[in-house]
Design a protein around this motif. Structure first.
Motif, short mmCIF file in Angstrom:
data_model
loop_
_atom_site.label_atom_id
_atom_site.label_comp_id
_atom_site.label_asym_id
_atom_site.label_seq_id
_atom_site.Cartn_x
_atom_site.Cartn_y
_atom_site.Cartn_z
N LEU A 25 -22.37 -43.14 -20.99
CA LEU A 25 -22.12 -44.32 -20.01
C LEU A 25 -22.30 -43.80 -18.45
O LEU A 25 -22.81 -44.63 -17.53
CB LEU A 25 -20.28 -44.71 -19.99
CG LEU A 25 -20.12 -45.34 -21.51
CD1 LEU A 25 -18.80 -45.58 -21.51
CD2 LEU A 25 -20.67 -46.70 -21.44
N THR A 26 -22.23 -42.56 -18.35
CA THR A 26 -22.54 -42.24 -16.97
C THR A 26 -24.11 -42.42 -16.53
O THR A 26 -24.35 -43.12 -15.34
CB THR A 26 -22.52 -40.59 -16.82
OG1 THR A 26 -21.17 -40.20 -17.09
CG2 THR A 26 -22.78 -40.15 -15.17
N ASP A 27 -24.95 -42.18 -17.45
CA ASP A 27 -26.47 -42.59 -17.31
C ASP A 27 -26.61 -44.20 -17.23
O ASP A 27 -27.31 -44.48 -16.40
CB ASP A 27 -27.34 -42.08 -18.50
CG ASP A 27 -27.03 -40.53 -18.55
OD1 ASP A 27 -27.09 -39.75 -17.48
OD2 ASP A 27 -27.19 -39.94 -19.67
N LEU A 28 -25.83 -44.86 -17.97
CA LEU A 28 -25.96 -46.41 -17.99
C LEU A 28 -25.43 -46.88 -16.59
O LEU A 28 -26.03 -47.67 -15.89
CB LEU A 28 -25.18 -47.18 -19.01
CG LEU A 28 -25.57 -46.78 -20.55
CD1 LEU A 28 -24.74 -47.40 -21.48
CD2 LEU A 28 -26.97 -47.54 -20.54
N SER A 29 -24.30 -46.20 -16.15
CA SER A 29 -23.82 -46.29 -14.69
C SER A 29 -24.74 -46.38 -13.80
O SER A 29 -24.99 -46.99 -12.60
CB SER A 29 -22.66 -45.70 -14.48
OG SER A 29 -21.93 -45.89 -13.31
N HIS A 30 -25.35 -45.02 -13.76
CA HIS A 30 -26.54 -44.64 -12.64
C HIS A 30 -27.58 -45.72 -12.88
O HIS A 30 -27.93 -46.05 -11.82
CB HIS A 30 -26.99 -43.33 -13.19
CG HIS A 30 -28.16 -43.02 -12.35
ND1 HIS A 30 -27.98 -42.33 -11.04
CD2 HIS A 30 -29.56 -42.95 -12.39
CE1 HIS A 30 -29.01 -42.11 -10.41
NE2 HIS A 30 -30.30 -42.41 -11.30
N ASN A 31 -27.98 -46.04 -14.17
CA ASN A 31 -29.24 -46.99 -14.10
C ASN A 31 -28.57 -48.32 -13.43
O ASN A 31 -29.51 -49.07 -12.48
CB ASN A 31 -29.50 -47.19 -15.44
CG ASN A 31 -30.85 -48.39 -15.55
OD1 ASN A 31 -31.96 -48.04 -15.53
ND2 ASN A 31 -30.44 -49.69 -15.96
#
Length: 430
Positions: free
Chosen positions: A47-53
């Motif tokens: 979810l950290t990567d999804l949030s960053h995107n």
């Protein structure tokens, strides 16, 4: 937290696994449904990567003048939050975010498709709104042929669930993809157009040959021969596109309005209006989805006696049919690999649109998705790819005959069969 990939959150796109012909409880507007789609719930560090995107995309859409008012980027705000560990004891699966991000020259969704297809040893399953990227088909064919040449036992299997273009414009890349898989005769309107072009070129060559004149100047004869050579090249290109002499003969004198009626030409002797080609080492089945009223699996509508029908002048009761629109964007390989994304199988999604996906090497997830979806579509699931390949072909044949007789379908699975879309290499919906 939920991460939805490729799904429209609107009542018109809501449906159940049953895909009923007319589901009043859905509350859809007229003209919508049935609808096939897939969503995924995501938890954990990914979810950290999804949030960053998301933050990055949000900031790109903010007008530049926001800086005048001291706007701080969403990405900067979220970067102040604590970052969870890369892996935890409770982690269920490894996951990777992949994208098509043209502004960053990123095509990692395309790279995932190519690598996953290249590593297949048993089956590839594509459930996608579009089926319009011929390089995937060519790669599968090359890999299968190489396996066969090296004596690797067994065949690769490609299972596809998609929509037909059914477009009054054109779909050149869909035809190219089917042709690379030996399935081009499932688009007879395209083959009629190509056959018509071939006949025109042959007639032009005949006229040029008949116009040969011993008294013509050498320059005129040279131009005539060059014109014939160009036409012969065009004819060869059409032969390479699947317009064999058999196809040419079958399509001769066929008009555009005649093509839809070809679907009625299948009987108990297995005569059918198409002939599929075998790719060495590769078994291919391309399907669409449909539902019926009465629902699939129901007995045929009860008929009146022939005497009553004659007295009442009553038409025979027949089932009704609807396409199930496929909006999914799923790739499964070998009960090992899963990629669920917003990317269609077409040039735009692989290269120029912004798309997002999550890839997982998770056997439990891949196997459960395959069994769930194939059970929904075909009505049952066999224990091997060979068994499922035979089952799908059997179901599609049963449903083809059921529609010709006006009976309910046996399952939702039906053979890809596009009798509408013409051919145009210059103007295409792809």
């Amino acid at each position: 937290m939920w991460a939805f990939t490729g799904t429209s959150i609107h009542r018109n796109y809501w449906d159940t696994d049953a895909h009923l012909f007319d589901d009043r409880s859905a509350g859809r507007d007229l003209g919508f449904g049935p609808w096939q789609d897939i969503s995924m719930k995501v938890n954990g560090p990914v979810l950290t990567d999804l949030s960053h995107n998301f933050s990055q995309a949000w900031d790109l859409e903010k007008p530049w003048y926001n800086r005048w008012f001291g706007y701080e980027s969403l990405q900067a705000e979220r970067n102040t939050l604590p970052v969870p560990g890369v892996a935890t004891r409770a982690a269920h699966s490894v996951a990777q975010v992949c994208r098509t991000q043209p502004q960053d020259k990123e095509t990692s969704i395309l790279e995932h498709y190519l690598k996953a297809i290249g590593n297949a040893t048993d089956y590839v399953y594509m459930e996608n709104q579009y089926f319009r990227y011929p390089d995937f088909a060519k790669r599968l064919g090359d890999i299968a042929s190489t396996r066969k040449a090296r004596g690797v036992p067994g065949d690769l299997h490609l299972f596809v669930v998609t929509n037909t273009p059914d477009s009054k414009t054109a779909s050149a890349t869909t035809y190219e993809m089917l042709q690379a898989l030996g399935q081009e005769q499932l688009m007879p309107q395209v083959q009629r157009d190509l056959s018509e072009s071939l006949s025109e070129y042959q007639e032009q060559i005949e006229r040029l040959n008949n116009s040969a004149n011993a008294h013509s100047s050498p320059f005129a004869n040279l131009n005539r021969l060059k014109s014939i050579e160009r036409l012969q090249d065009k004819i060869q290109a059409l032969r390479d596109q699947g317009v064999s002499t058999q196809v040419e003969e079958r399509m001769r004198d066929q008009q555009p309005d005649d093509i839809p009626g070809l679907a009625e030409h299948i009987d108990e002797n297995d005569d059918k209006p198409f002939q599929l080609s075998d790719i060495p080492g590769l078994k291919v089945v391309i399907a669409t989805l449909a539902t019926s009223d009465p629902a699939p699996g129901s007995p045929p509508p009860t008929r009146l006696s022939s005497e009553a029908e004659a007295i009442l002048n009553a038409p025979r009761l027949k089932a009704r049919y609807k396409h199930i629109y496929v909006h999914s964007k799923l790739l499964l390989v070998d009960d090992v690999y899963t990629l669920l994304s917003s990317a269609n199988i077409n040039i735009r999604s692989m290269h120029s649109d912004s798309e997002l996906g999550i890839a997982q090497p998770n056997p439990e997830l891949a196997k459960s998705l395959r069994e769930k979806l194939w059970g929904m579509h075909a009505g049952e699931v066999k224990s091997s790819s060979v068994g499922n390949y035979l089952l799908w072909n059997k179901m599609m044949k049963i449903n083809w005959r059921a529609k010709n007789k006006g009976y309910p379908l046996a399952s939702h699975l039906q053979r890809f069969w596009d009798v509408v879309t013409p051919y145009s290499p210059d103007f295409t919906v792809d």
